[in-house]
Design an enzyme around this catalytic site. Sequence first.
Site, PDB file in Angstrom:
ATOM      1  N   GLU A 271      -4.461  -0.585  -7.679  1.00  0.00           N
ATOM      2  CA  GLU A 271      -4.842  -1.905  -8.194  1.00  0.00           C
ATOM      3  C   GLU A 271      -4.473  -3.061  -7.264  1.00  0.00           C
ATOM      4  OE1 GLU A 271      -2.455   0.159  -9.260  1.00  0.00           O
ATOM      5  OE2 GLU A 271      -0.741  -0.884 -10.129  1.00  0.00           O
ATOM      6  N   HIS A 295      -9.615   1.207 -15.222  1.00  0.00           N
ATOM      7  CA  HIS A 295      -8.151   1.270 -15.156  1.00  0.00           C
ATOM      8  C   HIS A 295      -7.599   0.266 -14.130  1.00  0.00           C
ATOM      9  CE1 HIS A 295      -4.203   3.404 -15.328  1.00  0.00           C
ATOM     10  NE2 HIS A 295      -4.129   2.976 -14.077  1.00  0.00           N
ATOM     11  N   GLU A 296      -8.121   0.314 -12.925  1.00  0.00           N
ATOM     12  CA  GLU A 296      -7.592  -0.577 -11.877  1.00  0.00           C
ATOM     13  C   GLU A 296      -7.876  -2.039 -12.215  1.00  0.00           C
ATOM     14  OE1 GLU A 296      -5.592   1.025 -10.339  1.00  0.00           O
ATOM     15  OE2 GLU A 296      -6.432   3.036 -10.483  1.00  0.00           O
ATOM     16  N   HIS A 299      -5.376  -3.374 -14.644  1.00  0.00           N
ATOM     17  CA  HIS A 299      -4.099  -3.746 -14.020  1.00  0.00           C
ATOM     18  C   HIS A 299      -4.056  -5.233 -13.626  1.00  0.00           C
ATOM     19  CE1 HIS A 299      -1.525  -0.260 -13.642  1.00  0.00           C
ATOM     20  NE2 HIS A 299      -2.448   0.485 -13.061  1.00  0.00           N
ATOM     21  N   GLU A 318       1.773   1.279 -16.345  1.00  0.00           N
ATOM     22  CA  GLU A 318       0.732   2.315 -16.476  1.00  0.00           C
ATOM     23  C   GLU A 318       0.373   2.648 -17.918  1.00  0.00           C
ATOM     24  OE1 GLU A 318      -1.065   2.955 -14.093  1.00  0.00           O
ATOM     25  OE2 GLU A 318       0.147   2.361 -12.367  1.00  0.00           O
ATOM     26  N   ASP A 375       8.298   8.594  -6.236  1.00  0.00           N
ATOM     27  CA  ASP A 375       7.133   9.457  -6.027  1.00  0.00           C
ATOM     28  C   ASP A 375       7.361  10.853  -6.622  1.00  0.00           C
ATOM     29  OD1 ASP A 375       5.571   7.551  -4.734  1.00  0.00           O
ATOM     30  OD2 ASP A 375       6.402   8.049  -2.769  1.00  0.00           O
ATOM     31  N   TYR A 383       1.974   7.088 -18.221  1.00  0.00           N
ATOM     32  CA  TYR A 383       0.595   6.723 -18.555  1.00  0.00           C
ATOM     33  C   TYR A 383       0.291   7.050 -20.017  1.00  0.00           C
ATOM     34  CZ  TYR A 383      -0.494   6.402 -13.539  1.00  0.00           C
ATOM     35  OH  TYR A 383      -0.517   6.044 -12.229  1.00  0.00           O
TER      36      TYR A 383
HETATM   37  N1  BES Z   1      -0.963   2.293  -9.639  1.00  0.00           N
HETATM   38  C1  BES Z   1      -1.562   3.567  -9.806  1.00  0.00           C
HETATM   39  C2  BES Z   1      -1.436   4.451  -8.608  1.00  0.00           C
HETATM   40  C3  BES Z   1      -0.019   4.707  -8.142  1.00  0.00           C
HETATM   41  C4  BES Z   1       1.018   4.872  -9.028  1.00  0.00           C
HETATM   42  C5  BES Z   1       0.251   4.773  -6.795  1.00  0.00           C
HETATM   43  C6  BES Z   1       2.314   5.092  -8.566  1.00  0.00           C
HETATM   44  C7  BES Z   1       1.534   4.987  -6.346  1.00  0.00           C
HETATM   45  C8  BES Z   1       2.571   5.147  -7.233  1.00  0.00           C
HETATM   46  C9  BES Z   1      -3.036   3.431 -10.187  1.00  0.00           C
HETATM   47  O1  BES Z   1      -3.319   2.330 -10.997  1.00  0.00           O
HETATM   48  C10 BES Z   1      -3.399   4.626 -11.001  1.00  0.00           C
HETATM   49  O2  BES Z   1      -2.826   4.799 -12.028  1.00  0.00           O
HETATM   50  N2  BES Z   1      -4.350   5.425 -10.538  1.00  0.00           N
HETATM   51  C11 BES Z   1      -4.844   6.566 -11.283  1.00  0.00           C
HETATM   52  C12 BES Z   1      -6.141   6.187 -11.942  1.00  0.00           C
HETATM   53  C13 BES Z   1      -6.432   6.881 -13.231  1.00  0.00           C
HETATM   54  C14 BES Z   1      -5.301   6.817 -14.225  1.00  0.00           C
HETATM   55  C15 BES Z   1      -7.711   6.345 -13.845  1.00  0.00           C
HETATM   56  C16 BES Z   1      -5.036   7.703 -10.309  1.00  0.00           C
HETATM   57  O3  BES Z   1      -4.855   7.504  -9.112  1.00  0.00           O
HETATM   58  O4  BES Z   1      -5.348   8.811 -10.732  1.00  0.00           O
HETATM   59 ZN    ZN Z   2      -2.541   2.563 -12.947  1.00  0.00          ZN
END
Ligand code: BES
Ligand code: ZN
Length: 606
Positions: A271, A295-296, A299, A318, A375, A383
């Site tokens: 996002e 989703h993004e 955010h 999330e 990570d 989520y």
């Molecule tokens: N912010 C996250 C991605 C992220 C989280 C990167 C933690 C690094 C550390 C992003 O908004 C996300 O949740 N992406 C999901 C999308 C899905 C839930 C629709 C993904 O990448 O799968």
């Molecule tokens: Zn997210």
Amino acid sequence: MRDGKAFRMSLIDPHSYYDTDQPAAKRFHLDWRVDFDRHVIDGSARLELSAPGSGPLDLDTKGLTIDSATDQRGEAIPFELGDEDPILGRRLRLTLPADTTTLTIHYSTSPEALALQWFAPEQTAGKRHPFMFSQCQAIHARTIVPIQDTPRVRVAYTASVTVPAALSAVMSAGPAGTRNGGASDTRTFLFEMPQPIPPYLLAIVVGDIESRDLSSRARVWAEPEMVGKAAWEFEEVEQMIETAEKLFGPYDWDRYDMIVLPPAFPYGGMENPRMTFLTPTVIAGDRSLVDVVAHELAHSWTGNLVTNATNEHFWLNEGFTTWAERRILEALHGEERCILGWAIGQKALDDSVARFGEGSPLTKLRTDLKGIDPDEAFSSIPYEKGARFVNVIEREVGRERFDEFLASYMKRFRFQSITSEEFIEFLEQQLPGVADKVLWKEWLYETGMPKNAPVFRSAKLDELTALAKSWSDGIKPNDAQIEGWATDELLVYLQHLPRELDHESLRWLDASFGLNARGNYEILVEWLSIAVASDYEPAFARVREVLVTVGRMKYLRPLYNALGKHARTRTLAREIYAEGRAGYHSLSRRVIESIIEKYAVDEVTA
Ligand code: BES
Ligand code: ZN
């Protein structure tokens, strides 16, 4: 040892050396040269402090080489780098002269900077130019800029980025013009992010990229080979923005642009404000995966306007966003589709809880991450458990009152970073008694799922799960069902099938639904996971093809896990990894290597 300062020192984020007793940066300016030969960014960061300071100032760095530091008067600032912590990196302690308001640090990044991935021309779609993108969340901003790398410290920024003349740069910021880069074969791109953002939202892409307008405030960027397809896939984004504005209030970030990255991008989406990053796996050709964009985009309110104070409150980003994403999809596509989304999320939640174990502290919403790499703690729990907590509150007070609450929540905390406890305190103030009624302590502080977790049901969902369950009694979908199922319906069905099937059944499934040939990665990966876990050879070529190109961790994890079930597929997995490794992001490598290491344990105990 106990001089006054060190004694009072207060560290509020387990992932940062930020000390609340010291002045915080309030804006910074980057002057960067992007060097594709050395895989390095050279340049400077000029930090403006929120108040004049003197004495120690601690910044986060990881892998940075610091050349010099000076204050606004041009006077040298003494500095020293602390020992390397494997998660945090090295503390950069500067000793500020009296009344320091601004400091300029000259530095360069390491070729191994975790935030950056570099591509040789042959690794791109166009094959002619190199490419580079960043991913700073969770705590990788410190590998490209010396900064207080905690979401508690919000910063505005400007940047001037010099790149090879054939390439373009975009950032998580508004474009502010370009100029000649000095040397004749370079070009400088200027950027401006006037709103204060958490450092994990700093982002950059450099490559041979082109854009297509989707509306007066939205456009999509991609390599030229991809941009037409991307524009078609995301054509409805303006409608999505308008829907989100109706739900959550005006979009506050000026433009909403997106960029489609190479397949090695380790996430589905990120996002970054004014420039959402996307995996090309969302380009399914039928707009069936635009939930990632919902989703993004969501955010922009939950996460970017109101931000988690630290990664221990990640669910505030999330969980809220997953809930918001489903409200957008419900408004656009109806309740039935939305319930399928919750069901697909339930599967992800169950898998994550199973991966950590039900009693694992990582299944709490409010986590304790001291000594834990964010990570490594990443999962679907913040989520999906988070979204369910929000939904339980929404159900308790009713939609109308909840939407009012949400509006006041955004208003109260916009451009701030808050903790779970601050959220609960505000909830109690606005809707007294509700927090206790929904068992907030269980949701935040206990492991597993609370007993009042919401259940999502619809006639369609019941039909799909019942049909999948009756597979073992030999009951298969009929032609009408096969014809009529939308992507999400098929996905729910596949997710509820047994994880291992006989080869006759797999042949039937593939022939009936054309699974091996699917371009929708959610379906494809679900199918391939079952197929390789069943040692089904006709799927091997396709799984190889997917794994050597796609770096999205969401897909790597189930596939490499499924490949671990049989001796022959374990060999295949190692072969594929050897082939694909060079193209994977280092975060993805870490995930795969830990899975492959576990194969060895299984082999010994087998
Ligand atoms: N912010 C996250 C991605 C992220 C989280 C990167 C933690 C690094 C550390 C992003 O908004 C996300 O949740 N992406 C999901 C999308 C899905 C839930 C629709 C993904 O990448 O799968
Ligand atoms: Zn997210």
